[in-house]
Design a protein around this motif. Sequence first.
Motif, PDB file in Angstrom:
ATOM      1  N   ASP A   1      11.402 -74.123   4.875  1.00 33.77           N
ATOM      2  CA  ASP A   1      10.407 -73.251   4.944  1.00 33.77           C
ATOM      3  C   ASP A   1       8.963 -73.842   5.297  1.00 33.77           C
ATOM      4  O   ASP A   1       8.378 -74.258   4.164  1.00 33.77           O
TER       5      ASP A   1
ATOM      6  N   SER B   1       6.568 -72.686   7.118  1.00 35.67           N
ATOM      7  CA  SER B   1       5.775 -71.626   7.838  1.00 35.67           C
ATOM      8  C   SER B   1       4.448 -71.589   7.581  1.00 35.67           C
ATOM      9  O   SER B   1       3.821 -70.811   8.299  1.00 35.67           O
TER      10      SER B   1
ATOM     11  N   GLU C   1      11.532 -70.471   8.892  1.00 34.73           N
ATOM     12  CA  GLU C   1      10.753 -69.175   9.013  1.00 34.73           C
ATOM     13  C   GLU C   1       9.427 -69.324  10.003  1.00 34.73           C
ATOM     14  O   GLU C   1       9.013 -70.516  10.179  1.00 34.73           O
TER      15      GLU C   1
ATOM     16  N   GLU D   1       4.994 -67.099  -2.546  1.00 30.23           N
ATOM     17  CA  GLU D   1       6.288 -67.401  -1.961  1.00 30.23           C
ATOM     18  C   GLU D   1       6.390 -68.917  -2.847  1.00 30.23           C
ATOM     19  O   GLU D   1       6.088 -69.846  -2.585  1.00 30.23           O
TER      20      GLU D   1
HETATM   21 NA    NA Z   1       7.297 -69.371   4.279  1.00 30.38          NA
END
Ligand code: NA
Length: 311
Positions: free
Chosen positions: A110, A112, A140, A148
């Motif tokens: 991840d 992102s 992602e 998150e």
């Molecule tokens: Na993310």
Amino acid sequence: MYVNTKEILEDASKKYYAVPAFNINNLEFLMAILQGAVEKKAPIIIETSEGAIKYAGNGNPLRGARFFAETVKNYAESLDIPVALHLDHGKNLEYIAAAIKAGYSSVMIDASHEEFEKNLEITKEVVKWAHAAGVSVEAELGQLAGIEDNVVAKENVLVDPQQAKIFVEETNVDFLAPAIGTSHGAFKFKGEAKLDFERLKRVKELTKIPLVLHGASSVPTKFVELAEKYGANLGGAKGVPQEDIKKCVELGINKVNTDTDLRIAFLAGLRKHLSENEKEFDPRKYFKEGMEFVKEVVMERLEFLNTAGKA
Ligand code: NA
Ligand SMILES: O=C(COP(=O)(O)O)N(O)CCCCO
Ligand SMILES: [Zn+2]
């Protein structure tokens, strides 16, 4: 049997159904989820966050990853449904390496919150490593709102479908989590839930790979009210309406990440049992009702997503 996540998701993508990915932090949730999946004759994805690995390994990533990998493999090999183990929201390369080494079926990188090019570069690197070890990879694009784990995504940065096409081609990633308006946790929407279905449809058309919906808990009122009846304070809890989840599956979502719903179900059962059994002090007994409620949520979601009977 213990399988690679890709095997499960490729079938789901071909036949347009979805498989829930349930988060665990301990044995009780694992047992409740597996019991539900066996009863529903459904493939199942078990996932752990980096926080779960830190918790089980008491701060040592490899110890924690091995705890989950060995326990899940051990159970999976004694069952005749496909079971995969996935690292959820991998951000720390030490944890991703530990999960690959311990034998997880798949890992999420991840990145992102990084710029597109950086996310692409990091994901490419992790795909190379993971594929060399026979492990599949989720990435992602775009950001969920809400928390998150350690990254607070200030606002919903929705996925750009054209970027998704380039990203998938360049990274060779196995499945993708496009941000389309959901967020993690029990307080998902201020007003009405608004998911960008058109955007999701475009991403599926352009990438043609299995897609993942994060922040997919529906926060069932029944268990919120039961937990509150026995002293919890979850005021304002709101999840993704079930009909929105169904629409996402029709448009190409194949992995449905669900954590909060199980946490609330377990909490309701635990609070209820403890308040009704003041003499009980055997954890194998006082965790039971919470596990029953987790199993109930699992079985409902497996039916709802048409995963039931697909094992
Ligand atoms: Na993310
Ligand atoms: O996308 C999800 C599921 O999110 P939720 O169950 O909160 O809707 N996850 O990745 C699970 C871990 C996030 C913290 O809950
Ligand atoms: Zn997530």
